[in-house]
Each structure stands twice: as C-alpha cells, then as structure tokens.
Scaffold this motif. Structure first.
Motif, PDB file in Angstrom:
ATOM      1  N   GLY A   1       0.802  -1.219   0.000  1.00 17.63           N
ATOM      2  CA  GLY A   1       0.000   0.000   0.000  1.00 17.63           C
ATOM      3  C   GLY A   1       0.828   1.258   0.000  1.00 17.63           C
ATOM      4  N   PHE A   2       0.301   2.295   0.661  1.00 16.72           N
ATOM      5  CA  PHE A   2       0.940   3.608   0.654  1.00 16.72           C
ATOM      6  C   PHE A   2       2.322   3.569   1.297  1.00 16.72           C
ATOM      7  N   ASN A   3       2.491   2.775   2.345  1.00 16.62           N
ATOM      8  CA  ASN A   3       3.770   2.726   3.062  1.00 16.62           C
ATOM      9  C   ASN A   3       4.827   1.881   2.361  1.00 16.62           C
ATOM     10  N   GLY A   4       4.447   1.124   1.345  1.00 19.36           N
ATOM     11  CA  GLY A   4       5.416   0.341   0.612  1.00 19.36           C
ATOM     12  C   GLY A   4       5.900  -0.887   1.371  1.00 19.36           C
ATOM     13  N   ARG A   5       7.011  -1.444   0.916  1.00 22.78           N
ATOM     14  CA  ARG A   5       7.582  -2.644   1.529  1.00 22.78           C
ATOM     15  C   ARG A   5       9.092  -2.516   1.612  1.00 22.78           C
ATOM     16  N   SER A   6       9.651  -3.153   2.625  1.00 22.89           N
ATOM     17  CA  SER A   6      11.105  -3.222   2.730  1.00 22.89           C
ATOM     18  C   SER A   6      11.639  -4.219   1.706  1.00 22.89           C
ATOM     19  N   VAL A   7      12.876  -4.020   1.297  1.00 16.38           N
ATOM     20  CA  VAL A   7      13.469  -4.800   0.209  1.00 16.38           C
ATOM     21  C   VAL A   7      14.378  -5.879   0.787  1.00 16.38           C
ATOM     22  N   PRO A   8      14.151  -7.143   0.451  1.00 10.73           N
ATOM     23  CA  PRO A   8      15.063  -8.191   0.916  1.00 10.73           C
ATOM     24  C   PRO A   8      16.444  -8.010   0.290  1.00 10.73           C
ATOM     25  N   PRO A   9      17.514  -8.204   1.037  1.00  9.17           N
ATOM     26  CA  PRO A   9      18.858  -8.057   0.462  1.00  9.17           C
ATOM     27  C   PRO A   9      19.143  -9.150  -0.551  1.00  9.17           C
ATOM     28  N   LEU A  10      19.960  -8.820  -1.506  1.00 10.56           N
ATOM     29  CA  LEU A  10      20.349  -9.781  -2.536  1.00 10.56           C
ATOM     30  C   LEU A  10      21.479 -10.659  -2.023  1.00 10.56           C
ATOM     31  N   GLU A  11      21.417 -11.939  -2.346  1.00  5.34           N
ATOM     32  CA  GLU A  11      22.463 -12.881  -1.972  1.00  5.34           C
ATOM     33  C   GLU A  11      22.904 -13.651  -3.214  1.00  5.34           C
ATOM     34  N   LEU A  12      24.222 -13.755  -3.374  1.00  5.07           N
ATOM     35  CA  LEU A  12      24.800 -14.505  -4.481  1.00  5.07           C
ATOM     36  C   LEU A  12      25.908 -15.397  -3.943  1.00  5.07           C
ATOM     37  N   GLY A  13      25.701 -16.703  -4.014  1.00  6.09           N
ATOM     38  CA  GLY A  13      26.730 -17.629  -3.567  1.00  6.09           C
ATOM     39  C   GLY A  13      27.106 -17.469  -2.101  1.00  6.09           C
ATOM     40  N   GLY A  14      26.137 -17.139  -1.266  1.00  5.56           N
ATOM     41  CA  GLY A  14      26.412 -16.949   0.148  1.00  5.56           C
ATOM     42  C   GLY A  14      26.903 -15.564   0.510  1.00  5.56           C
ATOM     43  N   PHE A  15      27.137 -14.701  -0.487  1.00  8.08           N
ATOM     44  CA  PHE A  15      27.579 -13.325  -0.227  1.00  8.08           C
ATOM     45  C   PHE A  15      26.367 -12.418  -0.224  1.00  8.08           C
ATOM     46  N   THR A  16      26.202 -11.637   0.842  1.00  6.86           N
ATOM     47  CA  THR A  16      25.040 -10.771   1.009  1.00  6.86           C
ATOM     48  C   THR A  16      25.409  -9.334   0.699  1.00  6.86           C
ATOM     49  N   PHE A  17      24.610  -8.688  -0.133  1.00  7.42           N
ATOM     50  CA  PHE A  17      24.829  -7.281  -0.486  1.00  7.42           C
ATOM     51  C   PHE A  17      24.094  -6.390   0.516  1.00  7.42           C
ATOM     52  N   ALA A  18      24.473  -6.507   1.778  1.00  2.00           N
ATOM     53  CA  ALA A  18      23.874  -5.714   2.856  1.00  2.00           C
ATOM     54  C   ALA A  18      24.823  -5.748   4.042  1.00  2.00           C
TER      55      ALA A  18
END
Length: 390
Positions: free
Chosen positions: A143-160
């Motif tokens: 809705g209006f407040n939107g949603r939080s974004v899950p971090p991207l993970e590639l091969g066990g490496f997290t972009f967060a």
C-alpha cells in the motif's frame, strides 16, 4: 598494418580498463553519501539506456517508463519476500526483469501499431494505472507505506550489512560498498548489450524505422515486429533498473514511481543525446546527482532553502528541476544531439585543427630562421600551447 591494429586494440583496451579500474577503486576512498549517488546514477543510467533505445533509436515516445521500473522493483520485493513466494533473491531478481519484459510484451501490440504522441498518451495511462494498483494491492505492494526490500544474496555473499562486518584492505564494506560492485556489473552488462544492439542489424533496422517507415518497410524491415521488440527490450532494461533502485533504497513506495519519474527519464535522454548509450549515461548522472548534491549543499547555495525550512523559498528539488529544465532548452537550441553529440563534434574539431605555421619564407627550406629555431621562441611556444588547448 598489424602494428596499427595492435596499437588500436591497445588504445581501446586502455580506454576501457582505466575507467573500470578507477570505478572499482571508488569505494575505498569515498563515503556512503557519494556511493549512494553513484548507485542511484547507475540505476538511472540502466533505465535511461533502455528508454534511449526506444525513443532515441526507434523513435517511439514513451511516458510510461516509471511503470516498468515499478514492475521490476515490486516484482523483486514480492518474489523474494514475505508475503510472497520467498524465492532466492538472485532468482527473484532475474524473474523481476523478465516480468517487466512480459509487461512490455503485453503492451507491445499497442506499441507496434501506434506511434508518436498517441503512443505517449497510451503509455501515460500505464503510469496512472500502475500507481493505482500499487496503492490498492496491499497484500503485494504494502500500500501507501510500501515494503522493505530483501537483500540480494549470491553464492552466500550478502549485499547488505552483515555481522561480523566485512573489511577489505582496512576499509569496512557495508551495504553501499557491496552494492557498488553489483551496480558496476549490471551497468557494464547494460552498456555492452546496448552497444551490441545499436551496432548490429537490430540497431540499423530501428534507425531506418525511425527515419522513414516507408523506406524501412521497402527494405524488408518488419515495422510492427521491430517496434514491439524495442518496447520489450526497453521494458526489461527498466525492470533491471527498478531492481537496482529497490536494493539501493532498501524500501519501495508507490509515490516514487510517478509521472515525474518518467519525465526525469525523458530529460536524461534529451540532455545526454537521443540514441546514444554514453549520452544516456551522462544525462542520467546529471539529472540524478543534481538534486542530491543541491540538497546536501543547500545551505551554501544562493536562493535555495534548506529542506524543511518552510520559509517559502525554492527547495533543492524544485531548484534542480528548474536547472535541468533550462538545460533541456539550451540543449535543444544549441546542441540538438545532446552532450554526446557536443563532445563528438569537439573531438572532431580538435582532430581537424590545422598545424600552426609561420609566414611564407620562414620554413626549414628557406634561408630565414623558422619559428622552431627562432632565438626568441615566444611565438613558437605560444603556438604549440594553443594547438593542444581543447
């Protein structure tokens, strides 16, 4: 001949490797604010390249680019998050790009038969329809407040941000530093694929279609199919930009994907130069970075109020829109092919500049001393300096 080819390849490799090395070293020297500007600019450049292929190369006006960015951003959030299928983030990112392309494919029959202002009005309807869906489909979009974004993970490496914190060469690598290299990889992919399209048969067909539909059809170009394909490819680039924007913002809200965002993208490709990958990139950096820089340095700029001051003065966002609006007018009047065309003409003038020679009778074969052997040397020094002045 082989030496010339080798030297040309070496120059081409150096032209690519030097900027790549400099961009890879940026996270080690700049703080998070500048990295965020770079991330937003790279995401905008990816979307602007797609719109440039559609509007600059194929000659199709689109005001619905914000809709396809929203499809990519919200598609990733829903596919990778809860509520949602909860897919692996890398798979969700790829599917979000394909979902944006599918949305463009559903609209492609209209794009294949309508052109010009009529297509612009038709795509404008997508923005309002999409904004309404984002506000009302609470279970998917938040809705209006939107949603939080899950971090991207590639091969066990997290972009967060992670615990324990990652440190490289003594520099802590948070979310911005990690996403920087992801953005570089996605932008490099966009750059090379778009240049491949423009230099290949599809690019020539789209350029012929833009210049004259009748001539293109006589040469055997299927007009409707190429129009539809350009729309689908542009939508996929927009979806990829939406995924990167979502990861950079870490929260998506419907109000960001409004008509103003579509207008911003049109400004990017007009300022940078229609039909040019480098021009779209330059325009994206200018339009994206200007309001962020003006917001940060608002207290040091004349006639610009700091955010939240409420004194009735022009805020940094409005001031930046006035500035790049004025830039569009100047570009259209004095450089219709944008910054890329202006840079290309400047390089051509510098290459064609004739060598500076002295008056008749002062060459090396004459008895008079030449400019290079003149004892005073002032004229020769000045001439050589001017020759290399851009």
């Amino acid at each position: 001949m082989s030496d010339l080819l080798k030297s040309g390849r070496l120059r081409g490799a150096a032209t690519f490797l030097l900027p790549a090395l400099l961009l890879c070293a940026v996270p080690f020297y700049l703080d998070a604010f500048w990295l965020r500007i770079g991330l937003f600019s790279m995401a905008a450049a990816i979307g602007a390249v797609g719109l440039s292929l559609l509007s600059g190369t194929a000659g199709q006006l689109s005001l619905g680019h914000a809709f396809f960015l929203a499809v990519g951003a919200y598609g990733y959030v829903w596919l990778a998050g809860e509520p949602g299928p909860g897919l692996p983030p890398a798979v969700a990112a790829v599917l979000a790009v394909l979902l944006a392309g599918a949305a463009g494919g559903l609209f492609s029959p209209v794009a294949g038969r309508v052109k010009g202002v009529y297509l612009g009005v038709a795509t404008l309807a997508l923005v309002f329809l999409g904004h309404h869906v984002l506000l009302t489909a609470d279970s998917v979009t938040g809705g209006f407040n939107g949603r939080s974004v899950p971090p991207l993970e590639l091969g066990g490496f997290t972009f967060a941000e992670t615990d324990p914190e990652l440190t490289v060469l003594g520099v802590p690598f948070g979310a911005e530093e990690r996403l920087w290299y992801l953005g570089l990889a996605l932008f490099a992919l966009t750059w090379f694929t778009a240049r491949g399209v423009l230099r290949g048969r599809p690019g020539r067909a789209l350029a012929a279609l833009r210049d004259s539909e009748t001539a293109a059809s006589v040469m055997g170009v299927p007009v409707a199919r190429y129009r539809s394909s350009a729309f689908v490819v542009s939508s996929m680039y927009a979806g990829l930009a939406g995924v990167l924007l979502a990861l950079s913002f870490r929260r998506v809200v419907p109000d960001y994907f409004s008509l103003l965002l579509s207008v911003d993208y049109l400004a990017m490709i007009v300022i940078g130069g229609l039909g040019s990958v480098a021009g779209a990139t330059a325009g994206a950096v200018f339009v994206t970075a200007l309001p962020l820089l003006m917001t940060r340095y608002a207290d040091q700029l004349p006639l610009v109020a700091t955010p939240g001051s409420g004194d009735g003065s022009i805020g940094p966002t409005e001031a930046s829109r006035y500035l790049y609006g004025a830039a569009i007018v100047v570009i259209l009047l004095y450089a219709p092919d944008g910054l890329h065309g202006l840079a290309r003409r400047t390089r051509a003038r510098l290459r064609r500049r004739p060598p500076v020679t002295g008056p008749p009778g002062t060459g090396p074969s004459s008895g008079a001393p030449s400019a290079e052997t003149d004892t005073a040397g002032d004229t020769a020094t000045t001439a050589r300096a001017k020759e290399h002045t851009p």
